[in-house]
Design an enzyme around this catalytic site. Structure first.
Site, PDB file in Angstrom:
ATOM      1  N   SER A 244       0.854  -1.191   0.000  1.00 46.22           N
ATOM      2  CA  SER A 244       0.000   0.000   0.000  1.00 46.22           C
ATOM      3  C   SER A 244       0.886   1.237   0.000  1.00 46.22           C
ATOM      4  CB  SER A 244      -0.903  -0.002   1.238  1.00 46.22           C
ATOM      5  OG  SER A 244      -0.115   0.115   2.418  1.00 46.22           O
ATOM      6  N   LYS A 245       0.264   2.401   0.014  1.00 44.40           N
ATOM      7  CA  LYS A 245       1.033   3.644  -0.028  1.00 44.40           C
ATOM      8  C   LYS A 245       1.961   3.786   1.173  1.00 44.40           C
ATOM      9  CE  LYS A 245      -1.989   6.465  -2.921  1.00 44.40           C
ATOM     10  NZ  LYS A 245      -2.784   7.706  -3.019  1.00 44.40           N
TER      11      LYS A 245
END
Length: 474
Positions: A244-245
């Site tokens: 994910s980010k």
């Protein structure tokens, strides 16, 4: 179509957002497999989602691939331009009894979803129009065209990475080929485009496996030879969780803007899920020579920003100084707020060798190099100012007078002069070196002091010493 014996791969991103790091790895593996086999690597932009596809995203994809050095053969294919061809194929399936018109209303489909949710299963169309006569169609409902998928047996994919993977056909429903407005769906368009482009190998993430089962059935119904498939495990973060980010799952442009070198990103992504013995540093040429699908692992690879940064530091140290200067100069100019003249360029170029071992990114390198070309008088940090008390300034003034007379302005000669002054005055080196560093750089940390003196040159060095005397002593 390409000749069957020639390997043809494709990278097919959707231009609905940035080119994320997993997508870049997919592009890289497709490119490497084609180049290793002296084949062709094609690029297709899957822009059938016209509402979400943007020119900005298309430009970002093309720029990111170009930055990575991934060149593509032939013209870029835009999937939306083949809509008429895709619809033609769907109507051919309809004519041959491999597809049918479905008049299920939005209300009926909503009821199916609710029932599936209540039963804890994924939504599958129940085939209620599979064998019904279109004459029974309710008024006011525009039909979709659905594929008449096989219900018995199983579909098996001989995957180059996963091995044989299979699904019971009863687990797959009749997918939509044409929407009610006549536009083709992604599932249909991909199959037609891959066939028409002569794609021999589809290399993509294992999140596409369900799509592959459906597409294999479509190839069978069309009487076309399906390409070979290879499904890579998806990337995870360093902690093993889905990428994910927060793990660094950004667009490739973000890494470029953060000061990562393309060759470092190339090398790092290559090693995410692929290996060649214990080799860690792998050149582009070696990657092409060594790359095979058999060496791609089945376990999820972990993206670790710290490891990427360490690898980037290696490539910065190995980079040609002239090339680095071209990359760093715009960053330095942005930091100091002005263009660097030719004298400054030469000074910056001389200073890079001593700065490279101290930087992990181009941005960090630019930050550390800026003092070489920052206009006088320098702005001193609070720590630097503390080094410049009255006694230190007096020593700097005396030392500067001696340095003016030095004919050999090289690091060894400069070091000998400074050390001689220190010994003659019964001082420790730091009593002079630390104030001198502060005067020359405006900071308390820098490359070697005598290297800095040599790179700055006699006039600039002594002018900076004079500046602090005037500023601090005022």
């Amino acid at each position: 179509m390409a000749e069957p014996s020639k390997v043809v791969t494709r990278f097919a991103p959707s231009p609905t957002g940035f080119l994320h790091i997993g997508g870049v790895r997919t592009a890289l593996f497709n490119w490497l497999f084609a180049r290793h086999n002296n084949g062709r690597a094609l690029l297709r932009i899957e822009d059938t989602d016209r509402k979400r596809s943007t020119e900005q995203a298309i430009t970002a994809i093309l720029d990111g691939l170009s930055w990575m050095g991934l060149d593509w053969d032939g013209e870029v294919v835009f999937q939306s331009k083949g809509a008429a061809r895709h619809a033609e194929i769907a109507n051919g399936l309809l004519d041959r009894g491999h597809a049918y018109l479905c008049y299920a209303s939005p209300i009926e489909l909503a009821e199916m979803r609710q029932r599936a949710k209540a039963e804890g299963r994924s939504m599958r169309y129940d085939g209620r129009w599979r064998d019904r006569d279109p004459a029974d169609a309710p008024p006011g409902v525009e039909p979709v065209v659905r594929f008449k998928a096989p219900r018995d047996g199983e579909t098996v994919i001989a995957d180059h990475i996963q091995g044989d993977v299979r699904v019971a056909n009863s687990e797959l429903d009749d997918m939509i080929l044409l929407r009610s407005d006549g536009t083709p769906t992604y599932m249909l368009s991909v199959v037609v485009d891959d066939h028409d482009m002569g794609i021999t190998h589809v290399i993509r993430g294992d999140d596409h496996l369900t799509n592959t089962f459906r597409q294999a059935q479509l190839y069978e119904a069309l009487g076309w030879r399906a390409p070979d498939f290879a499904h890579m495990p998806l990337l995870h973060g360093a902690d093993g969780a889905k990428l994910s980010k927060r793990h660094g799952a950004l667009g490739v442009d973000a890494y470029r803007d953060r000061g990562f070198l393309a060759e470092a990103m190339f090398n790092y992504l290559l090693r995410l899920g692929w290996s060649h013995g214990d080799q860690e540093i792998i050149s582009r040429d070696d990657a092409v020579a060594w790359f095979t699908l058999e060496a791609v692992g089945r376990a999820a690879a972990r993206f670790d920003l710290d490891k990427l940064t360490a690898l980037n530091a290696h490539y910065i140290r190995a980079a040609d100084d002239k090339r680095l200067l071209g990359l760093v100069l715009p960053l330095v100019e942005a930091a100091i707020g002005k263009k660097v003249d030719e004298t400054g360029r030469q000074r910056l170029g001389r200073g890079l060798a001593g700065l490279k071992p101290r930087a992990s990114t181009l941005n960090e390198l630019a930050e550390k190099a800026a003092f070489y070309v920052t206009p006088r008088p320098l702005t001193l940090t609070a720590k630097a100012e503390k080094q410049l008390g009255p006694e230190a300034l007096a020593h700097l003034a005396a030392l500067a007078a001696r340095l003016w007379l030095l004919k050999d302005w090289t690091a060894p000669a400069l070091e000998e002069t400074v050390r001689s002054y220190v010994e003659e005055n019964g001082l420790k080196l730091g009593a002079v070196a630390q104030p001198l560093r502060a005067a020359l750089t405006g900071k308390t940390e820098s490359p070697g002091l005598f290297e800095v003196l040599e790179v700055l040159g006699r006039d600039e060095s002594l002018a900076r010493v004079e500046d602090v005397g005037a500023k601090v002593g005022a």
